[in-house]
Design an enzyme around this catalytic site. Structure first.
Site, short mmCIF file in Angstrom:
data_model
loop_
_atom_site.label_atom_id
_atom_site.label_comp_id
_atom_site.label_asym_id
_atom_site.label_seq_id
_atom_site.Cartn_x
_atom_site.Cartn_y
_atom_site.Cartn_z
CB SER A 9 -0.94 0.00 1.21
OG SER A 9 -0.18 -0.05 2.40
CD GLU A 34 4.38 -4.70 8.34
OE1 GLU A 34 5.15 -4.45 9.30
OE2 GLU A 34 4.41 -4.08 7.27
CG ASP A 63 8.78 -4.88 6.86
OD1 ASP A 63 7.81 -4.12 6.68
OD2 ASP A 63 9.37 -4.97 7.95
#
Length: 185
Positions: A9, A34, A63
């Site tokens: 996103s 997460e 990440d």
């Protein structure tokens, strides 16, 4: 890479990945919950499972964490939450230790429903005394990579993309996919 979907996103991460790889990436805008851990590799593996379950196609997830040596690696992958609560100014203010050594780490995970591949990149540096620079995003204004007297946010994005932990991780992934096209089938 047409059969691989970047599930994120975060538009900034998408743009950086496209600039680094020099190609248009198919994006699926999902905000995947997460797991809470310092380890970005654990986060991406979990996110890849959840992303694949949602889209039923080979996925790429990413990440990034920042590991501050004097804080025993905190905040690591939890940086998003630290920035939301205290921000870059708060991190600089709270870091009283003269050792401001930090490591920025990005892990990307590709998952085709049966096989995981994780690729990581790291950049050593220091946390600045105060946020500096207007470009970049996240913690870019406080991370000064080794060999530079400027933060990521002060370095032109083209230069940052040549040395970043994200570039290292994505180029490892690209090299793997170039040699293993069957992964995406």
């Amino acid at each position: 890479m047409n059969n691989l979907y970047f599930v994120t996103s975060n538009e900034n991460k998408l743009r950086e990945a496209e600039n680094i790889l020099q190609l248009k990436i198919q994006k699926i805008d999902l905000d995947i919950p997460e797991i809470q851990t310092l380890d970005v590799e654990e986060v991406v593996k979990d996110k890849a499972c959840k992303a694949f379950e949602a889209v039923k196609k080979p996925v790429l997830v990413e990440d990034t964490g920042i590991y501050i040596k004097s804080w025993n690696g905190f905040p690591g992958a939890l940086i998003k939450w630290v920035l939301k609560t205290i921000g870059n100014h708060g991190i600089c203010r709270m870091l009283q230790n003269p050792d401001r050594t930090a490591k920025a780490k990005t892990s990307v995970c590709i998952y085709n429903g049966k096989d995981f591949e994780i690729f990581s990149g790291e950049v050593e540096g220091k946390i600045a005394e105060e946020p500096k620079g207007a470009s970049g995003f996240g913690w870019d204004p406080i991370f000064r990579p080794d060999g530079y007297d400027k933060t990521f946010a002060e370095i032109p994005k083209e230069e940052k993309n040549k040395i970043s932990m994200r570039k290292i991780a994505l180029m490892k992934m690209k090299e793997y996919l170039d040699k293993n096209q069957k992964f995406l089938k």
